[in-house]
Design a protein around this motif. Structure first.
Motif, PDB file in Angstrom:
ATOM      1  N   SER A 329      14.843 -30.346 -14.403  1.00 44.54           N
ATOM      2  CA  SER A 329      15.250 -28.976 -14.106  1.00 44.54           C
ATOM      3  C   SER A 329      14.310 -27.993 -14.795  1.00 44.54           C
ATOM      4  O   SER A 329      13.639 -28.328 -15.770  1.00 44.54           O
ATOM      5  CB  SER A 329      16.686 -28.723 -14.577  1.00 44.54           C
ATOM      6  OG  SER A 329      17.590 -29.632 -13.976  1.00 44.54           O
ATOM      7  N   GLU A 334      20.832 -24.667 -15.107  1.00 39.94           N
ATOM      8  CA  GLU A 334      21.097 -26.016 -14.604  1.00 39.94           C
ATOM      9  C   GLU A 334      21.701 -26.895 -15.695  1.00 39.94           C
ATOM     10  O   GLU A 334      22.499 -27.788 -15.418  1.00 39.94           O
ATOM     11  CB  GLU A 334      19.815 -26.615 -14.032  1.00 39.94           C
ATOM     12  CG  GLU A 334      19.310 -25.853 -12.808  1.00 39.94           C
ATOM     13  CD  GLU A 334      18.047 -26.455 -12.228  1.00 39.94           C
ATOM     14  OE1 GLU A 334      18.108 -27.594 -11.740  1.00 39.94           O
ATOM     15  OE2 GLU A 334      16.999 -25.778 -12.271  1.00 39.94           O
ATOM     16  N   LEU A 335      21.321 -26.644 -16.937  1.00 36.97           N
ATOM     17  CA  LEU A 335      21.964 -27.346 -18.050  1.00 36.97           C
ATOM     18  C   LEU A 335      23.424 -26.925 -18.154  1.00 36.97           C
ATOM     19  O   LEU A 335      24.317 -27.779 -18.324  1.00 36.97           O
ATOM     20  CB  LEU A 335      21.226 -27.035 -19.354  1.00 36.97           C
ATOM     21  CG  LEU A 335      21.886 -27.570 -20.636  1.00 36.97           C
ATOM     22  CD1 LEU A 335      21.931 -29.098 -20.623  1.00 36.97           C
ATOM     23  CD2 LEU A 335      21.150 -27.059 -21.874  1.00 36.97           C
ATOM     24  N   GLU A 336      23.676 -25.634 -18.045  1.00 37.26           N
ATOM     25  CA  GLU A 336      25.058 -25.155 -18.125  1.00 37.26           C
ATOM     26  C   GLU A 336      25.902 -25.733 -16.994  1.00 37.26           C
ATOM     27  O   GLU A 336      27.073 -26.084 -17.190  1.00 37.26           O
ATOM     28  CB  GLU A 336      25.072 -23.626 -18.064  1.00 37.26           C
ATOM     29  CG  GLU A 336      24.516 -22.957 -19.298  1.00 37.26           C
ATOM     30  CD  GLU A 336      25.400 -21.828 -19.762  1.00 37.26           C
ATOM     31  OE1 GLU A 336      25.774 -21.005 -18.908  1.00 37.26           O
ATOM     32  OE2 GLU A 336      25.724 -21.790 -20.959  1.00 37.26           O
ATOM     33  N   VAL A 351      19.088 -35.697 -23.707  1.00 36.93           N
ATOM     34  CA  VAL A 351      18.478 -34.667 -22.865  1.00 36.93           C
ATOM     35  C   VAL A 351      17.094 -34.378 -23.432  1.00 36.93           C
ATOM     36  O   VAL A 351      16.932 -34.219 -24.645  1.00 36.93           O
ATOM     37  CB  VAL A 351      19.319 -33.377 -22.868  1.00 36.93           C
ATOM     38  CG1 VAL A 351      18.572 -32.240 -22.184  1.00 36.93           C
ATOM     39  CG2 VAL A 351      20.656 -33.610 -22.198  1.00 36.93           C
ATOM     40  N   VAL A 353      14.233 -31.724 -23.796  1.00 33.89           N
ATOM     41  CA  VAL A 353      13.916 -30.303 -23.684  1.00 33.89           C
ATOM     42  C   VAL A 353      12.426 -30.135 -23.935  1.00 33.89           C
ATOM     43  O   VAL A 353      11.917 -30.552 -24.982  1.00 33.89           O
ATOM     44  CB  VAL A 353      14.727 -29.462 -24.689  1.00 33.89           C
ATOM     45  CG1 VAL A 353      14.319 -27.994 -24.604  1.00 33.89           C
ATOM     46  CG2 VAL A 353      16.224 -29.620 -24.430  1.00 33.89           C
ATOM     47  N   ALA A 363      18.647 -24.133 -25.241  1.00 28.51           N
ATOM     48  CA  ALA A 363      19.045 -25.400 -24.626  1.00 28.51           C
ATOM     49  C   ALA A 363      19.327 -26.453 -25.693  1.00 28.51           C
ATOM     50  O   ALA A 363      20.284 -27.233 -25.583  1.00 28.51           O
ATOM     51  CB  ALA A 363      17.956 -25.883 -23.666  1.00 28.51           C
ATOM     52  N   ALA A 367      23.052 -28.224 -26.079  1.00 29.21           N
ATOM     53  CA  ALA A 367      23.252 -29.676 -26.030  1.00 29.21           C
ATOM     54  C   ALA A 367      23.767 -30.198 -27.367  1.00 29.21           C
ATOM     55  O   ALA A 367      24.655 -31.068 -27.413  1.00 29.21           O
ATOM     56  CB  ALA A 367      21.940 -30.362 -25.653  1.00 29.21           C
ATOM     57  N   LYS A 485      18.708 -36.211 -18.547  1.00 32.39           N
ATOM     58  CA  LYS A 485      18.242 -35.007 -17.872  1.00 32.39           C
ATOM     59  C   LYS A 485      17.046 -34.457 -18.626  1.00 32.39           C
ATOM     60  O   LYS A 485      16.957 -34.585 -19.848  1.00 32.39           O
ATOM     61  CB  LYS A 485      19.364 -33.957 -17.832  1.00 32.39           C
ATOM     62  CG  LYS A 485      19.100 -32.787 -16.901  1.00 32.39           C
ATOM     63  CD  LYS A 485      20.350 -31.943 -16.751  1.00 32.39           C
ATOM     64  CE  LYS A 485      20.171 -30.890 -15.653  1.00 32.39           C
ATOM     65  NZ  LYS A 485      20.023 -31.498 -14.313  1.00 32.39           N
ATOM     66  N   LEU A 487      14.746 -30.895 -19.153  1.00 29.47           N
ATOM     67  CA  LEU A 487      14.696 -29.446 -18.949  1.00 29.47           C
ATOM     68  C   LEU A 487      13.309 -28.945 -19.333  1.00 29.47           C
ATOM     69  O   LEU A 487      12.919 -29.010 -20.505  1.00 29.47           O
ATOM     70  CB  LEU A 487      15.743 -28.750 -19.812  1.00 29.47           C
ATOM     71  CG  LEU A 487      17.201 -28.953 -19.404  1.00 29.47           C
ATOM     72  CD1 LEU A 487      18.121 -28.551 -20.533  1.00 29.47           C
ATOM     73  CD2 LEU A 487      17.512 -28.140 -18.168  1.00 29.47           C
TER      74      LEU A 487
END
Length: 594
Positions: A329, A334-336, A351, A353, A363, A367, A485, A487
Motif C-alpha cells: 500500500s 489503507e493501514l487504518e 507490517v 513500513v 504508521a 501498528a 502488509k 506500507l
C-alpha cells in the motif's frame, strides 16, 4: 439553440468568454463574479439601472442553466483570476483578493528595528503597495522564499524563538480593492487536510496553522476545546479552514466538486481580445435522479491562473519489482482500513513500513499501538541531520521522539547466513542474501521496544507474491522478511496532469518531475510568477514552490496579490467614474443555430 450574452463596449481588457457546459453552481459563481467586476465601473447614478440589468441577466442565465446539456453558452467575461486548489493556499489567496488588506497598525511595533523603520516610512500604504523586495532585504528565516519570510515575520514576529509578539499588522476590508476570482477544488475548502488522519497532532504549532483574520485558538476556544501541547489535530484544522471560508464570506468565490483536466494558453482574437488561459474540467452535480451525481464538463477563460494544488495527490513509488501486489500500500489510510477490518493484531505477521518521514512514523505508532510487529526500513542514517526527527524539539513532539528512539536503539543486526537462501530474484553476485533469523525478529523479548525492528540505510529491492520483501543495505547485503502488509510512505507528488507534460517544463530542473522538495516550480521570488509558463498570468504558490508549512505559504498569497493589484490599480480610486472609462452595458438576446 439559444444563449444569452452580455456585451461590454470599451471595457478595458475584458472580452467575451465561452463557458462550455458549466455546472449550475459553477455558472452561478461566474455570473456573480461578472457583475462584481462590472459594478466597479458604475457611478451612483447608474446603480438603479444596473440592478435591473443584473436581475435581467440573472433571469436569462438561469433559464439557460435549465437546459445546458449539449449546448454552448456565451455568458459573461474573461475571469480576472482562477485559482486551482482550495486548500489553505487557495483560501488565503481568496481572502486577500476579496479586499482584505494588511497595513502597519498605528500602534504596531516589530522587534526587528530595521524592518519596523522600513514599514514606518510609508505607513499610509498597504503592504500590497509597498516594495516587497526592499522590505525583504536582510531578513532570514526558515523558508527559502523571501516574501514568505517577510510575511511570516509580520504575522508571527519571532515565533521561531517561542515568543508570542503581537503582529504589527492590522487588516482593513476595502471592497474597492477586490479582484474577482474563482477557486476550484475537488472537495470542501481545506483541501488535503480533510483526507488526513484525524486524531494525531499536527507537526506545526496551532498558531502557525491559522490564516489571517481568525485566530485558531479563539476559534477552538469557541468550540470549547483547549489546544493540547499548543498543537491541533488535522481534523480540527480541516474544520477550521472550512469555517474560515464561511466566516470571511468567501463562499461565493469557491466552486467545490471540480476537477481541472486542462489548462492551456489561448491566442488573442481578431477582434482585439488578448491572449488568456483556458481552464477546462469536470464538476460533480446532482443528477435528475435523487442521490445520483453526474460529471458536467466546463470550460472558462481567465486572464490569470494560480496553481495552488498542493503535493498530496499522487503517492510516490519505489519503482521496484512487485510494488503493485495487493499487500503493498501507499497510503496511511489503507493501514487504518486494514485495522478497522480486523486484519491486523498481535498475532499477525509484521507490517513493513518504508520511509522516514512523519507519515511513516504515524504508521509505526498506529501498528505499535495494536501490538502488531513492525519492520521499519529507510534510506538515511538515524544520525543524518536531514532526518526530520533530528529537527524537532523533543518536548513539543514526544511521539515522534519516541519513534526516533526506536529507530536508533533497535536496528537490525546482520548475521551470516548458514546456508544459501532460495533465489527469490536475480541480484548481483557480490550481494549476500540472509533470511531474517528468529533472534532478530521484532517480537524478541530482550528488546527495549518489543515488536519493532529498524533497518537504517536500507532500501526495498523487491516484493514477492508470497509476502516476502527483500531489503538491501548500502553495502549490498540483502535480507528477506515475511510480512502481512507493506506500507510505502515516502512522500507524494502533485497531480499536474492538466498541464502539458505534467508541468515538467515549469520546474527548476525541467528534466525531472515537479517535486516539492527536489524540483519545485520555478517562480519569481517577489511575485510568484511562473518563469517558464507559456505566457504571462500564471502563478504558483504553496507546496508547489517548496513551501511545506502553512505559516509560509501565506507569503505566496501576498506576493501574488501584490503583483495583481498593480495590474488592477486602474480599478481603484474615486468612486465617480470619468467619462472615458464609463462602461455601456446591454443584454442582447441572440439566437444560435444548434
Amino acid at each position: 439553440m439559444s444563449a444569452s450574452s452580455l456585451r461590454l463596449e470599451d471595457f478595458q481588457g475584458m472580452h467575451a468568454c465561452k463557458i462550455m457546459h458549466p455546472g449550475r453552481g459553477l455558472l452561478e459563481k461566474i455570473e456573480k463574479q461578472r457583475f462584481m467586476t462590472l459594478k466597479v465601473f458604475l457611478s451612483d447614478d447608474e446603480t438603479a439601472d444596473f440592478d435591473l440589468l443584473e436581475a435581467a441577466a440573472n433571469d436569462s442565465c438561469a433559464k439557460e442553466e435549465m437546459d445546458l446539456q449539449d449546448k454552448e453558452t456565451t455568458c459573461g467575461e474573461i475571469l480576472p483570476v482562477v485559482i486551482i486548489g482550495n486548500g489553505p493556499s487557495g483560501i488565503c489567496l481568496s481572502y486577500l483578493l476579496s479586499g482584505y488588506t494588511p497595513y502597519l497598525s498605528p500602534e504596531g511595533w516589530h522587534p526587528n528595528p530595521l524592518l519596523h523603520s522600513k514599514l514606518a516610512e510609508q505607513p499610509h500604504l498597504s503592504l500590497l503597495e509597498q516594495d516587497l523586495e526592499y522590505l525583504c532585504e536582510g531578513l532570514e528565516g526558515r523558508s527559502s522564499n523571501p516574501v514568505a519570510v517577510l510575511f511570516d515575520s509580520l504575522l508571527l514576529p519571532d515565533s521561531d524563538f517561542g515568543l508570542d509578539h503581537t503582529s504589527p499588522l492590522e487588516w482593513r476590508y476595502e471592497p474597492e480593492r477586490a479582484i474577482p476570482h474563482l477557486v476550484l477544488g475537488k472537495g470542501p475548502p481545506g483541501g488535503a487536510w480533510h483526507a488526513m488522519e484525524g486524531s494525531m497532532l499536527t507537526l506545526s504549532l496551532a498558531n502557525w496553522m491559522e490564516l489571517p483574520g481568525l485566530k485558531l485558538k479563539d476559534w477552538m476556544r469557541d468550540k470549547r476545546r483547549n489546544v493540547r501541547n499548543d498543537r491541533a489535530t488535522p481534523a480540527e484544522i480541516a474544520s477550521y479552514y472550512q469555517h474560515y471560508v464561511s466566516q470571511m464570506s468567501l463562499e461565493q468565490n469557491f466552486a467545490c466538486g471540480t476537477t481541472v483536466t486542462s489548462v492551456t494558453r489561448e491566442p488573442g482574437e481578431q477582434d482585439g481580445s488578448p491572449p488568456c488561459w483556458r481552464v477546462s474540467g469536470l464538476q460533480w452535480k446532482e443528477g435528475e435522479i435523487l442521490g445520483v451525481t453526474e460529471e458536467v464538463p466546463f470550460s472558462l477563460l481567465a486572464h490569470n491562473v494560480v496553481l495552488a494544488t498542493g503535493t498530496h495527490d499522487v503517492p510516490a513509488r519505489l519503482g521496484v519489482e512487485g510494488e503493485s501486489l495487493p499487500f503493498v500500500s501507499h497510503s496511511f489510510w489503507e493501514l487504518e482500513m486494514a485495522i478497522s477490518r480486523g486484519e491486523l493484531d498481535q498475532s499477525s505477521d509484521p507490517v513493513l513500513v518504508v520511509g522516514a518521514g512523519l507519515t511513516a512514523a504515524d504508521a509505526v505508532l498506529a501498528a505499535h499501538h495494536l501490538n502488531t510487529s513492525v519492520y521499519h526500513a529507510f534510506r538515511r542514517s538515524v544520525t543524518d541531520p536531514g532526518l526530520i526527527f533530528n529537527q524537532l524539539p523533543k518536548l513539543l513532539y514526544p511521539e515522534y521522539h519516541k519513534v526516533h528512539q526506536m529507530m536508533t536503539q533497535q536496528p537490525h543486526q546482520s548475521t551470516p547466513s548458514l546456508e544459501p537462501a532460495q533465489n527469490l530474484h536475480s541480484r548481483p553476485s557480490s550481494s549476500s542474501y540472509t533470511p531474517l533469523s528468529s533472534s532478530s525478529t521484532p517480537s524478541s523479548s530482550s528488546s527495549s521496544y518489543p515488536g519493532y525492528l529498524s533497518f537504517p540505510c536500507h532500501r526495498v529491492a523487491a516484493f514477492r507474491p508470497d509476502r516476502k520483501c527483500i531489503l538491501e543495505s548500502d553495502s549490498g547485503e540483502q535480507t528477506v522478511v515475511q510480512v502481512s502488509k507493506a506500507l510505502v510512505l515516502i512522500g507524494a507528488h502533485p497531480n499536474l496532469s492538466f498541464l502539458r507534460d505534467k508541468g515538467r517544463s515549469l520546474g527548476i530542473n525541467p528534466d525531472e518531475a515537479i517535486s516539492c522538495r527536489r524540483n519545485p516550480i520555478d517562480v519569481d521570488p517577489f511575485t510568484n510568477k511562473v518563469l517558464a509558463a507559456d505566457g504571462p498570468g500564471m502563478y504558483a504558490m504553496g507546496p508547489l514552490v517548496g513551501e511545506n508549512f502553512v505559516r509560509f505559504l501565506k507569503g505566496g498569497a501576498l506576493a501574488i496579490v501584490g503583483d495583481l493589484s498593480k495590474q488592477w490599480s486602474w480599478r481603484r480610486g474615486e468612486k465617480a467614474v470619468t467619462a472615458d472609462r464609463r462602461v455601456s452595458c446591454r443584454i442582447d438576446a441572440e439566437v444560435l443555430d444548434s
